[in-house]
Design an enzyme around this catalytic site. Sequence first.
Site, PDB file in Angstrom:
ATOM      1  CB  THR A 157      -6.530   2.360  -0.662  1.00 25.24           C
ATOM      2  OG1 THR A 157      -5.946   2.321   0.638  1.00 25.24           O
ATOM      3  CG2 THR A 157      -5.523   3.006  -1.620  1.00 25.24           C
ATOM      4  CG  PHE A 199      -5.959   1.364  -5.879  1.00 24.44           C
ATOM      5  CD1 PHE A 199      -4.617   1.112  -5.644  1.00 24.44           C
ATOM      6  CD2 PHE A 199      -6.890   0.950  -4.938  1.00 24.44           C
ATOM      7  CE1 PHE A 199      -4.206   0.465  -4.490  1.00 24.44           C
ATOM      8  CE2 PHE A 199      -6.491   0.296  -3.783  1.00 24.44           C
ATOM      9  CZ  PHE A 199      -5.143   0.056  -3.555  1.00 24.44           C
TER      10      PHE A 199
END
Length: 278
Positions: A179, A181
Amino acid sequence: MSSALSLEKTLTIAYLGPEATFTHQAAIKRFGASLRYAPQKTISDVFSEVSKHRADYGVVPVENSTEGVVTHTLDMFVDSDLKIVAQVVLRISHCLASKGPREQIKKLYVHPQTLAQCRGWIQRNLPHAELVETSSNARSAELAAREKQAAAICGELAATEYGVPLIERDLQDNAANATRFLVLGRQCGPPSGHDRTSIMFSIRDEVGALHKALAPFRRFRINMTKIESRPSKRKAWEYFFFVDCDGHSEQPKVAKAIELLGHHCSFVKVLGSYPNSD
């Protein structure tokens, strides 16, 4: 970095909470453990805390390699003056945590995004368990800590935080699951020599408008690494486009490409330039 910063000033980092989520983990990876962390209930709250100077930086998820973009994060940039000042790419390892043995698990607490990333593993290994969706991976661990015949799929940090023993690691269906960010701030840094720039724009309603708008990037041989579209929510069938490209907005060729982009658009906004770390 965290220790050095804390000697000068106690920085406050707002992030999408609660504690022990992957966003919290990404914030610690970027800033270290010595600063003040302020968990927020929503992505909007993170933007608000930084905008109102109640936090120095904010950390929000923007994209998962398996499930795609976090649309709420993109939408927040439409009306926000905050800048992207850094990015954090975190490998996501989902774990099975339970206070009881695996063969006795009857209920599985899981966040919807985690469920999507681990669906194959769940179907193979816990096909008869009752699935209960939660608001976060940390909440999954918190609930599993209360029941012996329940389990959670969560991160190792969340399992440790709530005292739930780990049974198995790396449940995600995609081994390369990660992921991305974004770190939000009020001002971008200077060029580092290896940067990425994020831009949003809206094109005029005419034939070939998108092709004309993006032509300057090809002309100056600027690599575009991503493009996404989102409804503007201001007018039916009007869209905002989000583009990531190599380079810093202060570099002459990138600055010129952005200037020419504006000739074909009704709206252009530089969201930030920041080190292109992987």
